[in-house]
Design a protein around this motif. Structure first.
Motif, PDB file in Angstrom:
ATOM      1  N   GLN A 110       0.814  -1.211   0.000  1.00 20.66           N
ATOM      2  CA  GLN A 110       0.000   0.000   0.000  1.00 20.66           C
ATOM      3  C   GLN A 110       0.845   1.256   0.000  1.00 20.66           C
ATOM      4  O   GLN A 110       0.474   2.268  -0.601  1.00 20.66           O
ATOM      5  CB  GLN A 110      -0.932  -0.004   1.220  1.00 20.66           C
ATOM      6  N   MET A 111       1.988   1.217   0.666  1.00 17.36           N
ATOM      7  CA  MET A 111       2.850   2.392   0.746  1.00 17.36           C
ATOM      8  C   MET A 111       3.873   2.428  -0.383  1.00 17.36           C
ATOM      9  O   MET A 111       4.684   3.349  -0.448  1.00 17.36           O
ATOM     10  CB  MET A 111       3.583   2.412   2.103  1.00 17.36           C
ATOM     11  N   THR A 112       3.830   1.390  -1.251  1.00 15.70           N
ATOM     12  CA  THR A 112       4.812   1.249  -2.336  1.00 15.70           C
ATOM     13  C   THR A 112       6.225   1.507  -1.825  1.00 15.70           C
ATOM     14  O   THR A 112       7.015   2.212  -2.449  1.00 15.70           O
ATOM     15  CB  THR A 112       4.489   2.185  -3.513  1.00 15.70           C
ATOM     16  N   ALA A 113       6.500   0.941  -0.674  1.00 13.42           N
ATOM     17  CA  ALA A 113       7.802   1.143  -0.043  1.00 13.42           C
ATOM     18  C   ALA A 113       8.685  -0.077  -0.266  1.00 13.42           C
ATOM     19  O   ALA A 113       8.221  -1.149  -0.671  1.00 13.42           O
ATOM     20  CB  ALA A 113       7.631   1.380   1.461  1.00 13.42           C
ATOM     21  N   ASN A 114       9.957   0.080  -0.017  1.00 16.32           N
ATOM     22  CA  ASN A 114      10.867  -1.048   0.022  1.00 16.32           C
ATOM     23  C   ASN A 114      10.333  -2.058   1.031  1.00 16.32           C
ATOM     24  O   ASN A 114       9.893  -1.686   2.128  1.00 16.32           O
ATOM     25  CB  ASN A 114      12.261  -0.564   0.422  1.00 16.32           C
ATOM     26  N   VAL A 115      10.352  -3.339   0.675  1.00 11.14           N
ATOM     27  CA  VAL A 115       9.733  -4.331   1.559  1.00 11.14           C
ATOM     28  C   VAL A 115      10.388  -4.367   2.932  1.00 11.14           C
ATOM     29  O   VAL A 115       9.758  -4.796   3.910  1.00 11.14           O
ATOM     30  CB  VAL A 115       9.772  -5.745   0.929  1.00 11.14           C
ATOM     31  N   TRP A 116      11.624  -3.896   3.043  1.00 13.83           N
ATOM     32  CA  TRP A 116      12.269  -3.873   4.353  1.00 13.83           C
ATOM     33  C   TRP A 116      11.584  -2.893   5.306  1.00 13.83           C
ATOM     34  O   TRP A 116      11.631  -3.077   6.527  1.00 13.83           O
ATOM     35  CB  TRP A 116      13.751  -3.533   4.211  1.00 13.83           C
ATOM     36  N   VAL A 117      10.929  -1.889   4.756  1.00 15.59           N
ATOM     37  CA  VAL A 117      10.150  -0.985   5.602  1.00 15.59           C
ATOM     38  C   VAL A 117       8.977  -1.752   6.207  1.00 15.59           C
ATOM     39  O   VAL A 117       8.686  -1.638   7.406  1.00 15.59           O
ATOM     40  CB  VAL A 117       9.652   0.227   4.795  1.00 15.59           C
ATOM     41  N   GLY A 118       8.307  -2.544   5.374  1.00 10.86           N
ATOM     42  CA  GLY A 118       7.220  -3.370   5.887  1.00 10.86           C
ATOM     43  C   GLY A 118       7.705  -4.382   6.911  1.00 10.86           C
ATOM     44  O   GLY A 118       7.023  -4.646   7.910  1.00 10.86           O
ATOM     45  N   VAL A 119       8.885  -4.948   6.683  1.00 12.32           N
ATOM     46  CA  VAL A 119       9.462  -5.897   7.642  1.00 12.32           C
ATOM     47  C   VAL A 119       9.694  -5.222   8.990  1.00 12.32           C
ATOM     48  O   VAL A 119       9.399  -5.791  10.055  1.00 12.32           O
ATOM     49  CB  VAL A 119      10.781  -6.482   7.090  1.00 12.32           C
TER      50      VAL A 119
END
Length: 355
Positions: A110-119
């Motif tokens: 949803q935030m189109t962020a680097n997946v490490w941000v989601g991690v």
């Protein structure tokens, strides 16, 4: 002379006090004092049994599959064992694993962020869930069974509700093409080839958690606090043990385990089904109990929980290799739980009697 000893008589020599640590203890007696003894005996019996009834069980590829199945239970069984030694339960661990994966996936997408941000957000969320369970426990005094059952129900509903609300379906969108996915998969879901054997990285996570948990229990002050809090919380408080902080930290430890396993779930398949994880909390508890943890707290080991997870993995895959109906798995698991509990109780009584 009155009051003098008779001529030639000597007063009996006082027997020196023997330090219990200097008394010779047989190897068998030392083994009998270990909480994981019953689990080790059970693991050997299960291994020999499936070696006899399933010809393919001893193949290296089969053993690597067994280790992988064991690691996916063991990663959570270790912090659950520490929590049980501390005298508490957590029935929310199964769905907390799914929550960890969902948060990481949906935040990244949803935030189109680097997946490490989601991690990272997922880690904070998992620790917050553990903190919530711990703080409610110490502030209200309610049984951990009730608190974590409530958390289980809330997380189950939130997992499904938020996934449908955000993704419009019961599963998350794929994030396999997003930045950082490849490196995250390397950390949480990669595999290493040694000869003809493929070993999943979860085995490394599992063994690492066992080593850290064992060091905490046996070599740190926090380990003494865990045993004391689970053995007798009131007596532990009386001698200055920070029981409340210890229990909160233990719940946050189960949150960390849920995060690790949740990230493995996500980066193995790049999407997550919101209804997964229900019922797995019982498997983690069963592994800990088979490994020697008492339901009443104050006794157990991380190594025992790891062996309990190994028994689970051998049974789960051994039935497949033996080409039996998979419906028998739950029967074998229940039988092992009962037998291990009886054996652990017998071992503990013998250990106490030998002191």
């Amino acid at each position: 002379m009155s009051g003098s000893p008779l001529h030639g008589a000597h007063p009996p020599a006082a027997l020196p006090d023997l330090d219990e640590r200097l008394l010779h203890r047989s190897v068998l007696r030392r083994l009998m004092s270990r909480p994981e003894l019953g689990a080790v005996v059970g693991a050997v019996a299960v291994f020999v049994f499936f070696c006899v009834v399933a010809d393919s069980f001893l193949q290296l590829s089969s053993l690597s599959t067994v280790l992988y199945a064991s690691s996916t239970i063991g990663i959570m069984a270790v912090p659950v064992a520490l929590l049980m030694i501390g005298g508490e339960f957590d029935l929310s661990t199964g769905v907390a694993v799914t929550t960890s994966a969902l948060v990481s996936s949906m935040f990244s997408y949803q935030m189109t962020a680097n997946v490490w941000v989601g991690v990272g957000v997922s880690l904070l969320t998992s620790l917050a869930i553990g903190f919530f369970n711990g703080i409610v426990l110490v502030r209200t005094g309610l049984p951990s069974f009730i608190i974590t059952l409530a958390t289980f129900l809330m997380l189950t509903g939130m997992n499904l509700g938020f996934t449908k609300l955000i993704s419009g379906a019961v599963s998350t969108k794929t994030i396999g093409d997003m930045e950082g996915f490849a490196s995250a998969r390397e950390v949480f879901a990669s595999q290493y080839t040694i000869g003809d054997v493929n070993l999943k990285v979860t085995i490394v996570w599992w063994l690492g958690l066992v080593a850290v948990a064992t060091w905490i229990l046996l070599r740190t002050r926090a380990g003494n606090w865990i045993f004391a809090a689970g053995g007798n919380a009131h007596a532990a408080r009386a001698v200055g043990v920070p029981v409340a902080r210890t229990k909160i930290a233990l719940y946050m430890g189960t949150g960390f385990g849920a995060w690790v396993l949740g990230q493995h779930l996500l980066f193995s398949f790049d999407s997550v089904q919101s209804g997964e994880g229900v019922g797995n909390e019982l498997l983690y508890i069963i592994a800990a109990v088979i490994g020697g943890c008492l339901m009443t707290g104050g006794y157990g080991s991380a190594i025992g929980a790891a062996v309990g997870a190994l028994i689970f993995g051998m049974t789960n895959k051994g039935i497949v290799y033996a080409q039996w109906d998979a419906d028998w798995f739950k029967f074998f698991l229940g039988a092992m739980l009962l037998l291990a509990t009886l054996l652990n109780a017998w071992v503990r009584k013998r250990a106490e009697a030998s002191k």
